[in-house]
Design a protein around this motif. Structure first.
Motif, short mmCIF file in Angstrom:
data_model
loop_
_atom_site.label_atom_id
_atom_site.label_comp_id
_atom_site.label_asym_id
_atom_site.label_seq_id
_atom_site.Cartn_x
_atom_site.Cartn_y
_atom_site.Cartn_z
N TYR A 293 0.79 -1.05 -0.13
CA TYR A 293 0.06 0.29 0.08
C TYR A 293 0.91 1.33 0.16
N ILE A 294 2.71 0.96 0.38
CA ILE A 294 2.82 2.54 0.17
C ILE A 294 3.76 2.49 -0.67
N ALA A 295 3.53 3.60 -1.52
CA ALA A 295 4.58 3.98 -2.58
C ALA A 295 6.40 4.34 -2.19
N HIS A 296 6.62 3.40 -2.93
CA HIS A 296 7.99 2.88 -2.14
C HIS A 296 9.40 4.30 -3.16
N GLN A 297 9.98 4.43 -2.31
CA GLN A 297 11.84 5.54 -2.81
C GLN A 297 12.42 4.38 -2.54
N GLU A 328 7.60 11.00 4.35
CA GLU A 328 6.46 11.74 3.74
C GLU A 328 6.51 10.68 2.95
N ARG A 329 5.72 9.59 2.78
CA ARG A 329 5.00 9.32 1.54
C ARG A 329 3.80 8.47 1.05
N ARG A 330 3.72 8.46 -0.11
CA ARG A 330 2.00 8.31 -0.76
C ARG A 330 1.66 6.79 -0.16
N PHE A 331 0.30 6.57 0.11
CA PHE A 331 -0.25 5.55 0.30
C PHE A 331 -1.62 5.26 -0.50
N LEU A 332 -1.74 4.06 -1.45
CA LEU A 332 -2.59 3.62 -2.43
C LEU A 332 -3.99 3.83 -1.50
N HIS A 333 -4.64 4.60 -2.53
CA HIS A 333 -6.48 4.11 -1.43
C HIS A 333 -7.28 3.03 -2.33
N GLN A 334 -7.86 2.46 -2.10
CA GLN A 334 -8.88 1.49 -2.47
C GLN A 334 -9.17 2.37 -4.41
N ASP A 335 -9.95 3.57 -3.49
CA ASP A 335 -9.97 4.11 -5.29
C ASP A 335 -8.98 4.44 -6.15
N GLY A 336 -7.59 3.88 -6.25
CA GLY A 336 -6.62 4.17 -7.08
C GLY A 336 -6.32 5.67 -6.90
N GLY A 337 -6.92 6.58 -5.75
CA GLY A 337 -5.96 7.58 -5.88
C GLY A 337 -4.63 7.42 -4.93
N LEU A 338 -4.26 8.27 -4.61
CA LEU A 338 -3.13 8.77 -3.74
C LEU A 338 -2.97 9.69 -2.29
N VAL A 339 -2.69 8.95 -1.50
CA VAL A 339 -2.68 9.34 -0.21
C VAL A 339 -1.76 10.07 0.41
N TRP A 340 -1.60 11.46 0.57
CA TRP A 340 0.05 11.62 1.05
C TRP A 340 -0.16 11.60 2.70
N THR A 341 0.81 11.11 3.42
CA THR A 341 0.45 10.73 4.68
C THR A 341 2.40 11.07 5.24
N HIS A 342 2.30 11.32 6.55
CA HIS A 342 3.50 11.13 7.45
C HIS A 342 3.81 9.74 7.85
N LEU A 343 4.72 8.90 7.67
CA LEU A 343 4.88 7.77 8.30
C LEU A 343 6.38 7.70 8.84
N SER A 344 6.00 7.37 9.70
CA SER A 344 6.17 6.56 11.36
C SER A 344 6.65 5.27 11.99
#
Length: 616
Positions: A293-297, A328-344
């Motif tokens: 579910y994470i857009a990896h870098q 800061e990474r983007r997560f994949l939403h069920q509808d296909g969109g991307l959600v910007w998040t702060h991940l710890s």
């Protein structure tokens, strides 16, 4: 007797014999038939068994006491009170059972206080009153012998408590007050450390304690230890339950997404916030791989490995501890969109301090990211506008300065009558043209200076300056204006402030702006310049007795092209650039300009310049 003795039966029997004085005596009778000279005689052997019966009775009493003590210990061992962890109830049950078993009047449990300076009675059972009390305490400093005996002996069996050296210290304040004759004290050990004592108090006659009673008292002390441990264990379990309940409540109600991931990157649990953030149910997420579910870098895998190992290499090529990673990474939403998040991400260890789970704290920052993008666009537009404004002002000022210089030059030629003589009216007009041109040139120069500072193109030439010479120069420049208005112009220079590091031209410009303003807005009175050395630099303070400034107008004071008097027919002319430029030049030096003013009384402007190194 008739049955066993007279018929010649050799089986003994016990009977009670009455003595001549009326007392009784237990005896053992045994009959036997003896033949002598052809005659049969019956012989009876009488044996006093008083001592034997006393021994048997004492053994029976001991056996009954032993059985009673054993039953009491078994009863305590089976008690549900210990399992419940209720220390108060357990101690009451223990003291009551001990008092009834040893037939003493009182049994008390005394425990050390936290600082071990005293022991305090936490439960004292009185058999005659059938009540429990507590609260009495003994200070260790007042009874050193008694406390030493507690720490050194397995148990303290004192037959005569008043005379025994181990308990004599307690006589006046405790033993004699309550009439305690004998004392049986068993230390309470907890975790290899003396925690207190169980005291069995016998009243009345002196009592000799038996070894069995001492052992029983030791067992009672052991039960007190078990009760304390059970209470502590129950308290710890309750605290753990409450902690788990609080954590669960935080987990479920948190507005931030929380995920628990095992070491194989599979999701073990999620809270509702994370489910809502990603558009999945908890059942859909659990068991799935978190990384799906994470857009990896590039470099993320190395970060996770460093987190597991607990070490990382910093910029100085040194190993340092790492307990969590943030990104800061983007997560994949069920509808296909991307959600910007702060991940710890943190590591949760197991009981052996080995990594067991990843704890992921995920905050939705999509709105913040969108705001940042808008701000960046706005900032870029503002910067572009500011650059365009500065470029426009610089261009226009240059275009204005060229013809203005020609006007002023020609005006000077006319004033000098190099092309012919002028009458008075013509001289007045020419002078007006020149003065107006000079004023306009000053405005243009201020605009150019302000534009350069705002564009970051102004470079200072820092030199070591003589403060007295600098002040004399600016004062001489404005002195005629002050005299023309009838103002007194004074100065005061601190001897310690004889040198400062600054750009000479810009410092003169700042001081002239402040002094010119002071003279302009002071109808009567005086204007002064004071220079003082302060710990971190130098203060140049210009004071006046002018019209003053309203507190509500301070926010506009240092804005360019702003004048506080905005009426159509203003009494005081000017562009409003002087103070704005002065503050910007001061801050370019690392200092500032501050103001203190009272409407109708006067103003005080302070230019602070910090100490700086001399730039050659």
């Amino acid at each position: 007797m008739n049955k066993n003795i007279l018929p010649g039966c050799e089986k003994p029997c016990e009977v009670i014999v009455v003595n001549q004085d009326g007392s009784t005596l237990p005896v053992d009778l045994q009959g036997k038939v003896v033949s002598s000279q052809g005659q049969h005689m019956q012989m009876v052997v009488v044996r006093d068994i008083t001592e034997h019966q006393q021994v048997q009775k004492a053994l029976q009493i001991k056996e009954n006491e032993r059985r009673k003590q054993s039953q009491t210990l078994v009863q305590l061992a089976r008690s549900q009170t210990f399992q419940q962890g209720n220390l108060k109830a357990a101690l009451r049950e223990i003291t009551e059972a001990a008092a009834q078993t040893l037939l003493v009047k009182r049994v008390g449990v005394w425990l050390y206080k936290e600082d071990r300076s005293a022991i305090e009675c936490v439960d004292l059972y009185d058999v005659s009153q059938k009540e429990h009390t507590c609260g009495t305490s003994f200070l260790k400093a007042n009874y050193p012998g008694y406390f030493q005996a507690l720490e050194e002996e397995r148990s303290i069996a004192v037959d005569d408590a008043i005379k025994d050296k181990r308990t004599q210290e307690l006589s006046t304040s405790y033993l004699c007050v309550f009439g305690i004759a004998s004392l049986l004290a068993a230390p309470i050990w907890l975790g290899g450390r003396l925690a207190g004592v169980v005291c069995h108090e016998h009243f009345g006659e002196v009592r000799q304690w038996t070894l069995a009673e001492e052992n029983f008292a030791g067992s009672i002390a052991d039960f007190v230890t078990l009760a304390i441990e059970a209470s502590d264990r129950n308290a710890a379990q309750e605290a753990l339950r409450q902690s788990e309940a609080r954590f669960r409540a935080i987990f479920e109600r948190s507005s931030v997404g929380i995920g628990l991931i095992d070491m194989k990157a599979q999701i073990v649990d999620t809270n509702p916030a994370l489910c809502q953030m990603l558009g999945y149910s908890r059942e859909e997420l659990c068991g799935q791989r978190f990384i799906n579910y994470i857009a990896h870098q590039r470099g993320d895998l190395a970060l996770y490995k460093q987190l597991i190992s607990g070490m990382r290499v910093d910029n100085a090529e040194q190993l340092v501890d790492i307990h969590h990673i943030e990104m800061e990474r983007r997560f994949l939403h069920q509808d296909g969109g991307l959600v910007w998040t702060h991940l710890s991400v943190s590591i949760l260890p197991d009981y052996n301090d080995e990594p067991e789970f990843f704890l992921a704290i995920i905050e939705d920052i999509t709105e913040r990211k969108q705001t940042e993008l808008k701000l960046r666009a706005s900032q870029a537009a503002a910067e572009a506008g500011s650059r365009a404004k500065s470029e426009f002002l610089a261009t226009m000022s240059h275009e204005l300065r060229t013809p203005l210089n020609a006007i002023m030059g020609l005006s000077q030629l006319l004033q000098q009558e190099m092309v012919g003589s002028l009458n008075d009216k013509q001289k007045e007009y020419i002078s007006c043209i020149y003065n107006s041109g000079e004023h306009l040139l000053t405005v243009i120069n201020d605009i150019l200076d302000l534009s350069k500072v705002e564009a970051g193109k102004e470079e200072l030439s820092l030199l070591s300056l003589s403060v007295p010479e600098l002040c004399n120069y600016v004062l001489s420049t404005v002195r005629d204006r002050a005299l023309a208005k009838g103002l007194q112009l004074t100065s005061e220079i601190d001897p310690k402030a004889d040198v400062c590091i600054a750009d000479a031209r810009r410092l003169k410009q700042m001081l002239l702006n402040l002094l010119t303003n002071a003279i302009k807005f002071t109808p009567v009175g005086h204007v002064s310049l004071a220079v003082k050395k302060v710990p971190e630099g130098t203060n140049f303070t210009v004071s006046d007795t002018g019209i003053g400034i309203d507190n509500n107008q301070f926010q506009f004071l240092f804005e360019p092209f702003k004048q506080l008097d905005s009426r159509l027919n203003r009494q005081y002319e000017g562009t409003g650039l002087g103070l704005a430029l002065t503050r910007k030049l001061a801050r370019l030096h690392g200092g500032d300009v501050t103001v203190v003013s009272t409407l109708g009384v006067g103003s005080q402007f302070t230019l602070f310049l910090p100490d700086q190194k001399h730039h050659e």
